[in-house]
Design a protein around this motif. Sequence first.
Motif, PDB file in Angstrom:
ATOM      1  N   PRO A 150     -29.905 -67.622 -59.260  1.00 18.45           N
ATOM      2  CA  PRO A 150     -28.524 -67.628 -58.754  1.00 18.45           C
ATOM      3  C   PRO A 150     -27.970 -66.206 -58.745  1.00 18.45           C
ATOM      4  O   PRO A 150     -28.294 -65.404 -59.634  1.00 18.45           O
ATOM      5  CB  PRO A 150     -27.775 -68.482 -59.777  1.00 18.45           C
ATOM      6  CG  PRO A 150     -28.816 -69.259 -60.493  1.00 18.45           C
ATOM      7  CD  PRO A 150     -30.055 -68.435 -60.458  1.00 18.45           C
ATOM      8  N   ALA A 151     -27.143 -65.916 -57.741  1.00 18.89           N
ATOM      9  CA  ALA A 151     -26.626 -64.560 -57.552  1.00 18.89           C
ATOM     10  C   ALA A 151     -26.000 -63.996 -58.828  1.00 18.89           C
ATOM     11  O   ALA A 151     -26.262 -62.851 -59.202  1.00 18.89           O
ATOM     12  CB  ALA A 151     -25.610 -64.557 -56.416  1.00 18.89           C
ATOM     13  N   GLY A 152     -25.197 -64.801 -59.524  1.00 19.21           N
ATOM     14  CA  GLY A 152     -24.485 -64.312 -60.709  1.00 19.21           C
ATOM     15  C   GLY A 152     -25.412 -63.764 -61.769  1.00 19.21           C
ATOM     16  O   GLY A 152     -25.052 -62.868 -62.534  1.00 19.21           O
ATOM     17  N   LEU A 153     -26.628 -64.281 -61.814  1.00 20.19           N
ATOM     18  CA  LEU A 153     -27.541 -63.887 -62.894  1.00 20.19           C
ATOM     19  C   LEU A 153     -28.142 -62.505 -62.705  1.00 20.19           C
ATOM     20  O   LEU A 153     -28.779 -61.980 -63.611  1.00 20.19           O
ATOM     21  CB  LEU A 153     -28.639 -64.935 -63.069  1.00 20.19           C
ATOM     22  CG  LEU A 153     -28.161 -66.196 -63.778  1.00 20.19           C
ATOM     23  CD1 LEU A 153     -29.318 -67.143 -64.021  1.00 20.19           C
ATOM     24  CD2 LEU A 153     -27.503 -65.834 -65.106  1.00 20.19           C
ATOM     25  N   THR A 154     -27.941 -61.903 -61.534  1.00 19.12           N
ATOM     26  CA  THR A 154     -28.428 -60.532 -61.388  1.00 19.12           C
ATOM     27  C   THR A 154     -27.582 -59.600 -62.239  1.00 19.12           C
ATOM     28  O   THR A 154     -27.926 -58.446 -62.427  1.00 19.12           O
ATOM     29  CB  THR A 154     -28.383 -60.086 -59.916  1.00 19.12           C
ATOM     30  OG1 THR A 154     -27.057 -60.312 -59.425  1.00 19.12           O
ATOM     31  CG2 THR A 154     -29.367 -60.879 -59.083  1.00 19.12           C
ATOM     32  N   GLU A 155     -26.463 -60.104 -62.769  1.00 20.71           N
ATOM     33  CA  GLU A 155     -25.593 -59.254 -63.596  1.00 20.71           C
ATOM     34  C   GLU A 155     -25.869 -59.385 -65.085  1.00 20.71           C
ATOM     35  O   GLU A 155     -25.169 -58.797 -65.894  1.00 20.71           O
ATOM     36  CB  GLU A 155     -24.122 -59.596 -63.334  1.00 20.71           C
ATOM     37  CG  GLU A 155     -23.732 -59.428 -61.883  1.00 20.71           C
ATOM     38  CD  GLU A 155     -22.248 -59.717 -61.663  1.00 20.71           C
ATOM     39  OE1 GLU A 155     -21.457 -59.447 -62.588  1.00 20.71           O
ATOM     40  OE2 GLU A 155     -21.906 -60.219 -60.592  1.00 20.71           O
ATOM     41  N   ALA A 156     -26.840 -60.205 -65.441  1.00 18.12           N
ATOM     42  CA  ALA A 156     -27.131 -60.383 -66.869  1.00 18.12           C
ATOM     43  C   ALA A 156     -28.631 -60.410 -67.089  1.00 18.12           C
ATOM     44  O   ALA A 156     -29.386 -60.798 -66.199  1.00 18.12           O
ATOM     45  CB  ALA A 156     -26.529 -61.695 -67.360  1.00 18.12           C
ATOM     46  N   ARG A 189     -25.257 -61.929 -74.425  1.00 18.59           N
ATOM     47  CA  ARG A 189     -26.372 -60.988 -74.565  1.00 18.59           C
ATOM     48  C   ARG A 189     -27.338 -61.177 -73.405  1.00 18.59           C
ATOM     49  O   ARG A 189     -28.034 -60.263 -72.980  1.00 18.59           O
ATOM     50  CB  ARG A 189     -27.077 -61.260 -75.900  1.00 18.59           C
ATOM     51  CG  ARG A 189     -28.433 -60.599 -76.096  1.00 18.59           C
ATOM     52  CD  ARG A 189     -28.306 -59.104 -76.266  1.00 18.59           C
ATOM     53  NE  ARG A 189     -29.628 -58.497 -76.403  1.00 18.59           N
ATOM     54  CZ  ARG A 189     -30.441 -58.264 -75.376  1.00 18.59           C
ATOM     55  NH1 ARG A 189     -30.065 -58.566 -74.157  1.00 18.59           N
ATOM     56  NH2 ARG A 189     -31.621 -57.712 -75.582  1.00 18.59           N
ATOM     57  N   GLY A 190     -27.405 -62.396 -72.887  1.00 23.34           N
ATOM     58  CA  GLY A 190     -28.277 -62.725 -71.773  1.00 23.34           C
ATOM     59  C   GLY A 190     -28.210 -64.215 -71.535  1.00 23.34           C
ATOM     60  O   GLY A 190     -27.529 -64.934 -72.270  1.00 23.34           O
ATOM     61  N   VAL A 191     -28.908 -64.652 -70.503  1.00 22.89           N
ATOM     62  CA  VAL A 191     -28.838 -66.058 -70.124  1.00 22.89           C
ATOM     63  C   VAL A 191     -30.237 -66.660 -70.006  1.00 22.89           C
ATOM     64  O   VAL A 191     -31.128 -66.053 -69.401  1.00 22.89           O
ATOM     65  CB  VAL A 191     -28.097 -66.226 -68.771  1.00 22.89           C
ATOM     66  CG1 VAL A 191     -28.147 -67.668 -68.288  1.00 22.89           C
ATOM     67  CG2 VAL A 191     -26.656 -65.749 -68.882  1.00 22.89           C
ATOM     68  N   LEU A 192     -30.427 -67.820 -70.605  1.00 22.12           N
ATOM     69  CA  LEU A 192     -31.627 -68.610 -70.338  1.00 22.12           C
ATOM     70  C   LEU A 192     -31.273 -69.564 -69.203  1.00 22.12           C
ATOM     71  O   LEU A 192     -30.312 -70.326 -69.311  1.00 22.12           O
ATOM     72  CB  LEU A 192     -32.065 -69.436 -71.542  1.00 22.12           C
ATOM     73  CG  LEU A 192     -32.347 -68.748 -72.863  1.00 22.12           C
ATOM     74  CD1 LEU A 192     -32.980 -69.753 -73.833  1.00 22.12           C
ATOM     75  CD2 LEU A 192     -33.278 -67.560 -72.677  1.00 22.12           C
ATOM     76  N   TYR A 193     -32.047 -69.518 -68.142  1.00 24.51           N
ATOM     77  CA  TYR A 193     -31.807 -70.406 -67.011  1.00 24.51           C
ATOM     78  C   TYR A 193     -32.948 -71.418 -67.010  1.00 24.51           C
ATOM     79  O   TYR A 193     -34.103 -71.057 -66.836  1.00 24.51           O
ATOM     80  CB  TYR A 193     -31.787 -69.591 -65.719  1.00 24.51           C
ATOM     81  CG  TYR A 193     -31.491 -70.405 -64.490  1.00 24.51           C
ATOM     82  CD1 TYR A 193     -30.176 -70.705 -64.132  1.00 24.51           C
ATOM     83  CD2 TYR A 193     -32.515 -70.870 -63.666  1.00 24.51           C
ATOM     84  CE1 TYR A 193     -29.897 -71.450 -63.000  1.00 24.51           C
ATOM     85  CE2 TYR A 193     -32.237 -71.623 -62.540  1.00 24.51           C
ATOM     86  CZ  TYR A 193     -30.927 -71.906 -62.211  1.00 24.51           C
ATOM     87  OH  TYR A 193     -30.649 -72.645 -61.091  1.00 24.51           O
ATOM     88  N   SER A 194     -32.613 -72.685 -67.246  1.00 29.98           N
ATOM     89  CA  SER A 194     -33.691 -73.659 -67.444  1.00 29.98           C
ATOM     90  C   SER A 194     -33.604 -74.821 -66.468  1.00 29.98           C
ATOM     91  O   SER A 194     -32.531 -75.172 -65.974  1.00 29.98           O
ATOM     92  CB  SER A 194     -33.651 -74.201 -68.878  1.00 29.98           C
ATOM     93  OG  SER A 194     -32.581 -75.107 -69.029  1.00 29.98           O
ATOM     94  N   THR A 195     -34.749 -75.423 -66.177  1.00 26.70           N
ATOM     95  CA  THR A 195     -34.830 -76.597 -65.310  1.00 26.70           C
ATOM     96  C   THR A 195     -35.548 -77.705 -66.071  1.00 26.70           C
ATOM     97  O   THR A 195     -36.343 -77.431 -66.975  1.00 26.70           O
ATOM     98  CB  THR A 195     -35.636 -76.282 -64.032  1.00 26.70           C
ATOM     99  OG1 THR A 195     -36.907 -75.756 -64.412  1.00 26.70           O
ATOM    100  CG2 THR A 195     -34.900 -75.268 -63.178  1.00 26.70           C
ATOM    101  N   TRP A 196     -35.274 -78.932 -65.707  1.00 23.55           N
ATOM    102  CA  TRP A 196     -35.859 -80.020 -66.496  1.00 23.55           C
ATOM    103  C   TRP A 196     -37.298 -80.281 -66.111  1.00 23.55           C
ATOM    104  O   TRP A 196     -38.067 -80.790 -66.905  1.00 23.55           O
ATOM    105  CB  TRP A 196     -35.010 -81.278 -66.431  1.00 23.55           C
ATOM    106  CG  TRP A 196     -35.045 -82.042 -65.145  1.00 23.55           C
ATOM    107  CD1 TRP A 196     -34.213 -81.854 -64.080  1.00 23.55           C
ATOM    108  CD2 TRP A 196     -35.929 -83.108 -64.792  1.00 23.55           C
ATOM    109  NE1 TRP A 196     -34.533 -82.735 -63.085  1.00 23.55           N
ATOM    110  CE2 TRP A 196     -35.583 -83.520 -63.487  1.00 23.55           C
ATOM    111  CE3 TRP A 196     -36.982 -83.759 -65.446  1.00 23.55           C
ATOM    112  CZ2 TRP A 196     -36.252 -84.547 -62.826  1.00 23.55           C
ATOM    113  CZ3 TRP A 196     -37.643 -84.775 -64.778  1.00 23.55           C
ATOM    114  CH2 TRP A 196     -37.282 -85.168 -63.492  1.00 23.55           C
TER     115      TRP A 196
END
Lengths: 342, 342
Positions: B143-149, B128-135
């Motif tokens: 990241p390039a791939g995330l422009t698709e989600a 459905r979507g992506v959470l992109y997290s950092t510590w």
Amino acid sequence: MKSEGGTHRAVTMRDVAQAAGVSVSTVSHVVNDTGARIGAEARERVRRAIEDLGYRPNAMAKNLVKGGSRFVGLVADAIASTPFAGQIIHGAQDEAWQHGYVLLVANTEGNEAAEASAISMMLEHKVRGVLYSTWYHRAVDLPAGLTEADTVLVNCFSADGSTPAVVPDERSGGREAARLLLEQGHRRIAFLNTRTPSPARDGRLEGYREALGAAGLPFDLDLVADVRPDQEGGYAAVDKVLAMRATGVFCHNDRVAMGLYDGLREHGLRVPDDLSVVGFDNQEVIAAHLRPTLSTVALPHYELGRRGVRVLLGLEAPEGAAPLAVNCPPVPRSSITRPSES
Amino acid sequence: MKSEGGTHRAVTMRDVAQAAGVSVSTVSHVVNDTGARIGAEARERVRRAIEDLGYRPNAMAKNLVKGGSRFVGLVADAIASTPFAGQIIHGAQDEAWQHGYVLLVANTEGNEAAEASAISMMLEHKVRGVLYSTWYHRAVDLPAGLTEADTVLVNCFSADGSTPAVVPDERSGGREAARLLLEQGHRRIAFLNTRTPSPARDGRLEGYREALGAAGLPFDLDLVADVRPDQEGGYAAVDKVLAMRATGVFCHNDRVAMGLYDGLREHGLRVPDDLSVVGFDNQEVIAAHLRPTLSTVALPHYELGRRGVRVLLGLEAPEGAAPLAVNCPPVPRSSITRPSES
């Protein structure tokens, strides 16, 4: 006890093992053709059970052809409260990815309802199998849902040995800890063990005894004390340790060592000049940053996760009913020196 | 920059936002009918863009009908090395499960290749979507791939504000830390900040200034020092802190406080009688077990994960381009007392 399975219930390795009257790891050896020595008769019984029950070790292949997905489930009980579960996930993920599997991670924080939903979610997604992991090494009762999937226990084990398991080799870890001190010439080595009954408590004590024995030293119960396994326990044990007149102390874990450091400092004593100290766990944020940095023994969580996936995929198998025991390597830092002559 | 999309590339909220000339959160408000005040004209532009591009906010519904699965992806960069990622996972999972989504977790340990595989694995599973997290809280390049989600940044943000983000409110945290000391009557409060440029460094300093100002106290640069943000940094700063003649110290994090404790002890000084200390992070294994236990301010990792999922599912939205800022609550323990009259 089996849970009630509906028509969709998949046949598992456990079913085959039960029907054939052999252990799950024997079935795994036969199915995955690992080359392990399995008697011809047992091998034949396994083959017959596989046929009778319609067990499909490569059930996921069907899904793959349809473009479906290949999952391995990982249930963890304390992702949010310890760094250990994260290391199990890391190791499991690396190995799963290498074989084209995606890791489905579920965190339960010890909550039974969350655990039950996690497991049914995984079954719905037709996982190849489930790694069931705990943050500290202990015996577990397998959740009912897991009787429907191939399961490998990680950092835990079933009391009856019916489920393949991968655990840390606490005994080798205890030996390594004592050896770190023995190698520097210590002969009077105290052990602050945990007062909580556990495989870690028994195994580390056994390893400590073995290492002393191998060095020709007697086991002296007066040098062993059971403490609360955290900073508070280490701090409270300072007087006891000093009364033991040991030159080195093996602490059940890094947290106990941290508390002991504080107590020694308040007595005006220095690590390692006045007392050499060894921890256990290699909990980075503590061990690598105490003053002086703490020599310790690492719990191999990454490796436990990795090997768990290998066992699940049949790439390796525990021998017989005993869990696969993974070494706990020593991590020397700056908390040990040679004992002063006195 | 867009990555090259093949024929399978799904239209994202970002595409709609770009076509409509509005922010992603505006699109989210319109799509999810949140009741936020969006001008009629913008609303109309969004609707037209949705139609033109064929955006399907409920694309997963199709999968559901077919018995497929509903996933939310979570990419984390340090599951194995910090307890923080685990808390983000815990919060994200609780919220995702509540809405019938399964969390697909991928750990990258900062490795770009692992990140790229994780993201394509998630896209393959039609998340459905992506959470992109950092510590730790920082700016990131998506990241390039995330422009698709559809993507929500968690504990990080994009410099251009083009992606919805959920971050800790460092400023409120800095205020809370200073307040813990102010409330006990401290007037001369030192701040051992990190020397690493970061939103945490800027935000906590700002909060510290604001709290002093609100208490009618001047901001005094002589009371602020930048240190290495770990135990070693805190230990090395002891002389500097003592020279400041402060009665209380706010440390950039709990690790700095732990090092400071050690240094103070070696000077024969006691926390809190000789110096009150406040940390930041609420890293349990340290803060709850130092002697005395450390009063601190909590980083809201659980809440960041939870709110990240809520934003992704359109249940709430950041206002405008700024990240959604989550409060950092104070956690009082035993390291603060009233300053002695002198």
